[in-house]
Design a protein around this motif. Sequence first.
Motif, PDB file in Angstrom:
ATOM      1  N   ARG A 170      -1.315  -3.974  -4.763  1.00  0.00           N
ATOM      2  CA  ARG A 170      -1.111  -5.973  -4.909  1.00  0.00           C
ATOM      3  C   ARG A 170      -3.184  -6.125  -3.916  1.00  0.00           C
ATOM      4  NH1 ARG A 170       3.308  -6.635  -1.965  1.00  0.00           N
ATOM      5  NH2 ARG A 170       4.582  -6.527  -3.896  1.00  0.00           N
ATOM      6  N   MET A 171      -3.082  -5.473  -3.111  1.00  0.00           N
ATOM      7  CA  MET A 171      -4.252  -5.613  -2.398  1.00  0.00           C
ATOM      8  C   MET A 171      -5.293  -5.820  -2.968  1.00  0.00           C
ATOM      9  SD  MET A 171      -3.572  -7.115   0.544  1.00  0.00           S
ATOM     10  CE  MET A 171      -1.805  -7.615   0.053  1.00  0.00           C
ATOM     11  N   VAL A 172      -5.278  -4.142  -4.230  1.00  0.00           N
ATOM     12  CA  VAL A 172      -6.875  -3.897  -4.873  1.00  0.00           C
ATOM     13  C   VAL A 172      -7.157  -4.993  -5.719  1.00  0.00           C
ATOM     14  CG1 VAL A 172      -7.245  -2.351  -6.675  1.00  0.00           C
ATOM     15  CG2 VAL A 172      -6.522  -1.287  -4.476  1.00  0.00           C
ATOM     16  N   ARG A 173      -5.390  -5.685  -6.519  1.00  0.00           N
ATOM     17  CA  ARG A 173      -5.207  -6.877  -7.638  1.00  0.00           C
ATOM     18  C   ARG A 173      -5.728  -8.103  -6.760  1.00  0.00           C
ATOM     19  NH1 ARG A 173      -0.028  -6.555  -8.195  1.00  0.00           N
ATOM     20  NH2 ARG A 173      -0.157  -4.076  -8.989  1.00  0.00           N
ATOM     21  N   CYS A 208      -8.764  -1.759  -0.180  1.00  0.00           N
ATOM     22  CA  CYS A 208      -7.439  -2.930   0.443  1.00  0.00           C
ATOM     23  C   CYS A 208      -7.169  -2.991   2.122  1.00  0.00           C
ATOM     24  CB  CYS A 208      -6.794  -1.840  -0.427  1.00  0.00           C
ATOM     25  SG  CYS A 208      -5.946  -0.680  -0.033  1.00  0.00           S
ATOM     26  N   ASP A 209      -7.372  -2.010   3.189  1.00  0.00           N
ATOM     27  CA  ASP A 209      -6.149  -1.949   4.254  1.00  0.00           C
ATOM     28  C   ASP A 209      -7.278  -2.836   5.167  1.00  0.00           C
ATOM     29  OD1 ASP A 209      -4.765   0.697   4.502  1.00  0.00           O
ATOM     30  OD2 ASP A 209      -6.307   1.369   3.356  1.00  0.00           O
ATOM     31  N   GLU A 210      -9.043  -2.974   4.860  1.00  0.00           N
ATOM     32  CA  GLU A 210      -9.357  -3.763   5.451  1.00  0.00           C
ATOM     33  C   GLU A 210      -8.867  -5.652   5.050  1.00  0.00           C
ATOM     34  OE1 GLU A 210     -12.227  -5.171   8.106  1.00  0.00           O
ATOM     35  OE2 GLU A 210     -11.891  -3.235   7.925  1.00  0.00           O
ATOM     36  N   PHE A 211      -9.127  -5.521   4.239  1.00  0.00           N
ATOM     37  CA  PHE A 211      -8.948  -6.668   3.087  1.00  0.00           C
ATOM     38  C   PHE A 211      -6.914  -7.793   3.657  1.00  0.00           C
ATOM     39  CE2 PHE A 211      -6.186  -9.432  -0.517  1.00  0.00           C
ATOM     40  CZ  PHE A 211      -7.916 -10.231  -1.185  1.00  0.00           C
ATOM     41  N   LYS A 220       2.099  -0.917   7.036  1.00  0.00           N
ATOM     42  CA  LYS A 220       1.592  -0.067   5.627  1.00  0.00           C
ATOM     43  C   LYS A 220      -0.228  -0.468   5.525  1.00  0.00           C
ATOM     44  CE  LYS A 220       5.288  -0.244   2.954  1.00  0.00           C
ATOM     45  NZ  LYS A 220       6.420   0.626   3.220  1.00  0.00           N
ATOM     46  N   PHE A 221      -0.492  -1.479   6.459  1.00  0.00           N
ATOM     47  CA  PHE A 221      -2.253  -1.308   6.281  1.00  0.00           C
ATOM     48  C   PHE A 221      -2.548  -1.192   7.854  1.00  0.00           C
ATOM     49  CE2 PHE A 221      -0.926  -3.961   2.724  1.00  0.00           C
ATOM     50  CZ  PHE A 221      -0.766  -2.941   2.211  1.00  0.00           C
ATOM     51  N   ALA A 222      -3.812  -0.657   7.814  1.00  0.00           N
ATOM     52  CA  ALA A 222      -4.497  -0.131   9.179  1.00  0.00           C
ATOM     53  C   ALA A 222      -5.966  -0.582   9.020  1.00  0.00           C
ATOM     54  CB  ALA A 222      -3.766   0.811  10.246  1.00  0.00           C
ATOM     55  N   ARG A 223      -6.452  -1.298   9.627  1.00  0.00           N
ATOM     56  CA  ARG A 223      -8.120  -0.840   9.839  1.00  0.00           C
ATOM     57  C   ARG A 223      -8.307   0.803  10.562  1.00  0.00           C
ATOM     58  NH1 ARG A 223      -9.807  -6.298  12.838  1.00  0.00           N
ATOM     59  NH2 ARG A 223     -10.041  -7.728   9.979  1.00  0.00           N
ATOM     60  N   LYS A 224      -9.305   1.485   9.643  1.00  0.00           N
ATOM     61  CA  LYS A 224      -8.794   3.010  10.190  1.00  0.00           C
ATOM     62  C   LYS A 224     -10.724   3.437  10.866  1.00  0.00           C
ATOM     63  CE  LYS A 224      -5.934   3.859   7.301  1.00  0.00           C
ATOM     64  NZ  LYS A 224      -5.566   5.418   5.828  1.00  0.00           N
TER      65      LYS A 224
END
Length: 256
Positions: free
Chosen positions: A18-21, A111-114, A131-135
Amino acid sequence: TPENDDNWQRNCSREKSRMVRKVLDEFIFPHLEKAKFNLSASCPLARERDMYYEHESHKQKFRASYWKSLYSNKIFKSEYFIDQHMENRHMDKIPSTADLCLADYCQVFLCDEFAYRYYEGEGPRSRLKHKFARKPCEELGMVSAQSECKELLASCFGGKQFLYDFFKGSVCDMLTCRSFHKLLKNLNRRRPDRFRAIYFTSAVVAFLVLVSYYLVVFLSWMERKQQPDLRRRKNRAFKGKQKGLIDKILNKIKDS
Protein backbone atom coordinates in the motif's frame (compact mmCIF):
# COMPACT_ATOMS: atom_id res chain seq x y z
CA THR A 1 -10.11 -21.85 -0.24
CA PRO A 2 -9.24 -18.14 0.23
CA GLU A 3 -9.58 -18.49 4.00
CA ASN A 4 -6.73 -21.03 4.05
CA ASP A 5 -4.51 -19.42 1.44
CA ASP A 6 -1.60 -18.63 3.75
CA ASN A 7 0.81 -18.13 0.84
CA TRP A 8 -0.68 -14.73 0.10
CA GLN A 9 -0.15 -13.59 3.66
CA ARG A 10 3.35 -15.03 3.87
CA ASN A 11 4.73 -13.78 0.55
CA CYS A 12 3.40 -10.24 0.18
CA SER A 13 2.99 -7.54 2.78
CA ARG A 14 -0.31 -5.77 2.22
CA GLU A 15 0.76 -2.70 4.23
CA LYS A 16 4.09 -2.22 2.45
CA SER A 17 2.43 -2.75 -0.92
CA ARG A 18 0.00 0.00 0.00
CA MET A 19 2.81 2.41 0.81
CA VAL A 20 4.58 1.74 -2.50
CA ARG A 21 1.24 2.22 -4.28
CA LYS A 22 0.75 5.56 -2.54
CA VAL A 23 4.23 6.70 -3.58
CA LEU A 24 3.45 5.72 -7.18
CA ASP A 25 0.06 7.44 -7.15
CA GLU A 26 1.41 10.59 -5.56
CA PHE A 27 4.80 11.03 -7.22
CA ILE A 28 5.21 8.76 -10.27
CA PHE A 29 1.90 8.30 -12.11
CA PRO A 30 1.13 12.06 -12.43
CA HIS A 31 4.22 12.37 -14.66
CA LEU A 32 2.99 9.47 -16.81
CA GLU A 33 -0.44 11.06 -17.15
CA LYS A 34 1.13 14.35 -18.18
CA ALA A 35 3.24 12.53 -20.80
CA LYS A 36 0.16 10.48 -21.86
CA PHE A 37 2.19 7.32 -21.38
CA ASN A 38 0.52 4.00 -20.53
CA LEU A 39 2.49 1.29 -18.78
CA SER A 40 2.48 -2.04 -20.59
CA ALA A 41 1.72 -5.33 -18.85
CA SER A 42 5.43 -6.15 -18.96
CA CYS A 43 6.09 -3.31 -16.49
CA PRO A 44 5.96 -4.42 -12.84
CA LEU A 45 4.38 -1.07 -11.92
CA ALA A 46 1.32 -1.57 -14.17
CA ARG A 47 -1.92 -1.61 -12.18
CA GLU A 48 -3.05 -4.91 -13.67
CA ARG A 49 0.07 -6.52 -12.20
CA ASP A 50 -0.58 -5.14 -8.70
CA MET A 51 -1.62 -8.05 -6.49
CA TYR A 52 -3.78 -6.02 -4.11
CA TYR A 53 -5.10 -3.30 -6.42
CA GLU A 54 -8.40 -5.17 -6.82
CA HIS A 55 -8.94 -5.19 -3.05
CA GLU A 56 -7.82 -1.59 -2.55
CA SER A 57 -10.25 -0.36 -5.20
CA HIS A 58 -13.10 -2.07 -3.31
CA LYS A 59 -12.43 -0.36 0.01
CA GLN A 60 -14.06 2.91 1.00
CA LYS A 61 -13.21 5.26 3.89
CA PHE A 62 -16.31 5.55 6.04
CA ARG A 63 -16.45 8.36 8.60
CA ALA A 64 -13.28 9.21 10.55
CA SER A 65 -11.57 5.84 10.96
CA TYR A 66 -14.14 3.33 9.70
CA TRP A 67 -13.86 1.42 6.42
CA LYS A 68 -16.48 -0.20 4.20
CA SER A 69 -16.06 -3.27 2.01
CA LEU A 70 -17.68 -2.68 -1.38
CA TYR A 71 -17.89 -6.45 -1.84
CA SER A 72 -20.06 -7.14 1.18
CA ASN A 73 -21.05 -3.62 2.38
CA LYS A 74 -19.74 -4.52 5.83
CA ILE A 75 -18.30 -1.78 8.03
CA PHE A 76 -14.99 -2.17 9.91
CA LYS A 77 -13.61 0.05 12.64
CA SER A 78 -10.16 0.40 11.09
CA GLU A 79 -8.19 -0.36 7.93
CA TYR A 80 -6.41 -3.12 9.81
CA PHE A 81 -9.66 -5.08 10.22
CA ILE A 82 -10.89 -4.57 6.66
CA ASP A 83 -7.51 -5.87 5.47
CA GLN A 84 -8.10 -8.99 7.54
CA HIS A 85 -11.58 -9.31 6.03
CA MET A 86 -10.18 -9.03 2.49
CA GLU A 87 -7.51 -11.59 3.33
CA ASN A 88 -9.98 -14.07 4.78
CA ARG A 89 -12.99 -13.68 2.48
CA HIS A 90 -12.09 -12.16 -0.86
CA MET A 91 -8.76 -13.55 -2.05
CA ASP A 92 -10.67 -15.22 -4.91
CA LYS A 93 -11.43 -11.74 -6.35
CA ILE A 94 -7.78 -11.13 -7.26
CA PRO A 95 -7.23 -11.68 -11.01
CA SER A 96 -4.73 -14.26 -12.15
CA THR A 97 -2.78 -11.54 -14.00
CA ALA A 98 -2.17 -9.67 -10.70
CA ASP A 99 1.00 -11.56 -9.96
CA LEU A 100 3.31 -8.85 -8.60
CA CYS A 101 3.86 -7.81 -5.00
CA LEU A 102 4.60 -4.07 -4.82
CA ALA A 103 6.18 -4.60 -1.40
CA ASP A 104 9.14 -6.12 -3.26
CA TYR A 105 9.99 -2.55 -4.37
CA CYS A 106 9.75 -1.08 -0.90
CA GLN A 107 13.49 -0.39 -0.79
CA VAL A 108 13.42 1.42 -4.14
CA PHE A 109 10.52 3.71 -3.22
CA LEU A 110 11.46 4.11 0.46
CA CYS A 111 8.10 2.88 1.70
CA ASP A 112 9.30 2.74 5.32
CA GLU A 113 10.24 6.42 5.24
CA PHE A 114 6.99 7.33 3.51
CA ALA A 115 4.88 5.20 5.87
CA TYR A 116 6.48 6.72 8.95
CA ARG A 117 5.21 10.11 7.80
CA TYR A 118 1.86 8.74 6.59
CA TYR A 119 0.93 7.02 9.87
CA GLU A 120 2.45 9.71 12.09
CA GLY A 121 -0.92 11.45 12.42
CA GLU A 122 -2.50 8.30 13.84
CA GLY A 123 -0.28 8.40 16.92
CA PRO A 124 1.84 5.71 18.57
CA ARG A 125 -1.13 3.34 19.00
CA SER A 126 -1.59 2.84 15.24
CA ARG A 127 -1.92 -0.88 14.46
CA LEU A 128 -0.08 -0.48 11.16
CA LYS A 129 2.65 1.98 12.04
CA HIS A 130 4.61 -0.64 13.98
CA LYS A 131 5.24 -2.51 10.70
CA PHE A 132 7.45 0.35 9.51
CA ALA A 133 10.54 1.88 11.03
CA ARG A 134 13.30 4.32 10.10
CA LYS A 135 16.32 2.08 9.82
CA PRO A 136 19.99 3.08 9.68
CA CYS A 137 21.17 3.41 6.09
CA GLU A 138 23.39 0.64 4.71
CA GLU A 139 25.44 1.48 1.63
CA LEU A 140 25.29 -2.08 0.30
CA GLY A 141 21.52 -2.02 0.58
CA MET A 142 21.42 1.23 -1.37
CA VAL A 143 23.63 -0.21 -4.12
CA SER A 144 21.19 -3.11 -4.41
CA ALA A 145 18.23 -0.70 -4.50
CA GLN A 146 19.90 1.35 -7.25
CA SER A 147 20.44 -1.73 -9.39
CA GLU A 148 16.86 -2.87 -8.85
CA CYS A 149 15.60 0.62 -9.68
CA LYS A 150 17.46 0.75 -13.01
CA GLU A 151 16.14 -2.70 -13.98
CA LEU A 152 12.64 -1.51 -13.17
CA LEU A 153 13.03 1.60 -15.32
CA ALA A 154 14.42 -0.42 -18.22
CA SER A 155 11.39 -2.73 -18.20
CA CYS A 156 8.90 0.15 -17.90
CA PHE A 157 10.40 3.07 -19.84
CA GLY A 158 12.88 1.45 -22.22
CA GLY A 159 11.13 3.10 -25.19
CA LYS A 160 10.71 6.51 -23.55
CA GLN A 161 14.16 7.93 -22.97
CA PHE A 162 13.01 11.19 -21.38
CA LEU A 163 10.95 9.31 -18.77
CA TYR A 164 13.81 6.90 -18.16
CA ASP A 165 16.26 9.78 -17.67
CA PHE A 166 13.84 11.72 -15.47
CA PHE A 167 13.13 8.86 -13.06
CA LYS A 168 16.74 7.71 -13.07
CA GLY A 169 17.84 11.14 -11.87
CA SER A 170 14.86 11.62 -9.52
CA VAL A 171 14.79 8.15 -7.97
CA CYS A 172 17.64 5.76 -8.81
CA ASP A 173 20.50 8.26 -8.50
CA MET A 174 19.09 9.46 -5.14
CA LEU A 175 19.35 6.01 -3.59
CA THR A 176 22.53 6.63 -1.63
CA CYS A 177 23.02 7.07 2.09
CA ARG A 178 23.98 10.64 1.37
CA SER A 179 20.88 11.57 -0.65
CA PHE A 180 18.02 9.14 0.06
CA HIS A 181 16.41 11.43 2.66
CA LYS A 182 15.89 14.03 -0.09
CA LEU A 183 14.23 11.64 -2.54
CA LEU A 184 10.59 12.02 -1.49
CA LYS A 185 10.96 15.78 -0.95
CA ASN A 186 12.42 16.23 -4.43
CA LEU A 187 9.69 14.09 -6.00
CA ASN A 188 7.07 16.17 -4.22
CA ARG A 189 8.60 19.41 -5.52
CA ARG A 190 8.63 18.06 -9.06
CA ARG A 191 5.03 16.84 -9.11
CA PRO A 192 3.27 18.26 -12.20
CA ASP A 193 0.05 18.76 -10.25
CA ARG A 194 1.54 20.23 -7.07
CA PHE A 195 0.16 23.72 -7.79
CA ARG A 196 -3.34 22.46 -8.57
CA ALA A 197 -4.58 22.87 -5.00
CA ILE A 198 -3.07 26.37 -4.81
CA TYR A 199 -4.71 27.36 -8.09
CA PHE A 200 -8.07 25.99 -6.95
CA THR A 201 -7.86 27.76 -3.58
CA SER A 202 -6.82 31.02 -5.23
CA ALA A 203 -9.73 30.76 -7.68
CA VAL A 204 -12.22 30.20 -4.84
CA VAL A 205 -10.80 33.13 -2.83
CA ALA A 206 -10.89 35.40 -5.90
CA PHE A 207 -14.49 34.40 -6.58
CA LEU A 208 -15.55 35.12 -2.99
CA VAL A 209 -13.79 38.51 -3.04
CA LEU A 210 -15.53 39.38 -6.31
CA VAL A 211 -18.95 38.36 -4.95
CA SER A 212 -18.33 40.38 -1.77
CA TYR A 213 -17.33 43.44 -3.80
CA TYR A 214 -20.45 43.36 -5.98
CA LEU A 215 -22.61 42.72 -2.92
CA VAL A 216 -21.22 45.84 -1.23
CA VAL A 217 -21.78 47.86 -4.44
CA PHE A 218 -25.34 46.60 -4.71
CA LEU A 219 -26.16 47.40 -1.07
CA SER A 220 -24.64 50.88 -1.44
CA TRP A 221 -26.77 51.50 -4.54
CA MET A 222 -29.91 50.33 -2.73
CA GLU A 223 -29.10 52.62 0.19
CA ARG A 224 -28.61 55.63 -2.08
CA LYS A 225 -31.83 54.81 -3.89
CA GLN A 226 -33.80 54.73 -0.64
CA GLN A 227 -32.35 57.96 0.80
CA PRO A 228 -34.46 60.38 -1.39
CA ASP A 229 -37.64 58.56 -0.35
CA LEU A 230 -36.64 58.90 3.29
CA ARG A 231 -35.97 62.64 2.86
CA ARG A 232 -39.36 63.14 1.18
CA ARG A 233 -41.06 61.30 4.04
CA LYS A 234 -39.24 63.43 6.60
CA ASN A 235 -40.22 66.65 4.74
CA ARG A 236 -43.85 65.58 4.58
CA ALA A 237 -43.84 64.74 8.29
CA PHE A 238 -42.20 68.09 9.13
CA LYS A 239 -44.70 70.03 6.98
CA GLY A 240 -47.56 68.09 8.56
CA LYS A 241 -46.34 69.03 12.03
CA GLN A 242 -46.01 72.69 10.99
CA LYS A 243 -49.52 72.74 9.55
CA GLY A 244 -50.94 71.13 12.66
CA LEU A 245 -49.19 73.71 14.87
CA ILE A 246 -50.48 76.62 12.76
CA ASP A 247 -54.03 75.22 12.88
CA LYS A 248 -53.84 74.99 16.67
CA ILE A 249 -52.67 78.63 16.91
CA LEU A 250 -55.45 79.83 14.59
CA ASN A 251 -58.06 77.91 16.53
CA LYS A 252 -56.87 79.46 19.80
CA ILE A 253 -57.04 82.95 18.24
CA LYS A 254 -60.60 82.31 17.04
CA ASP A 255 -61.65 81.05 20.45
CA SER A 256 -60.24 84.10 22.15
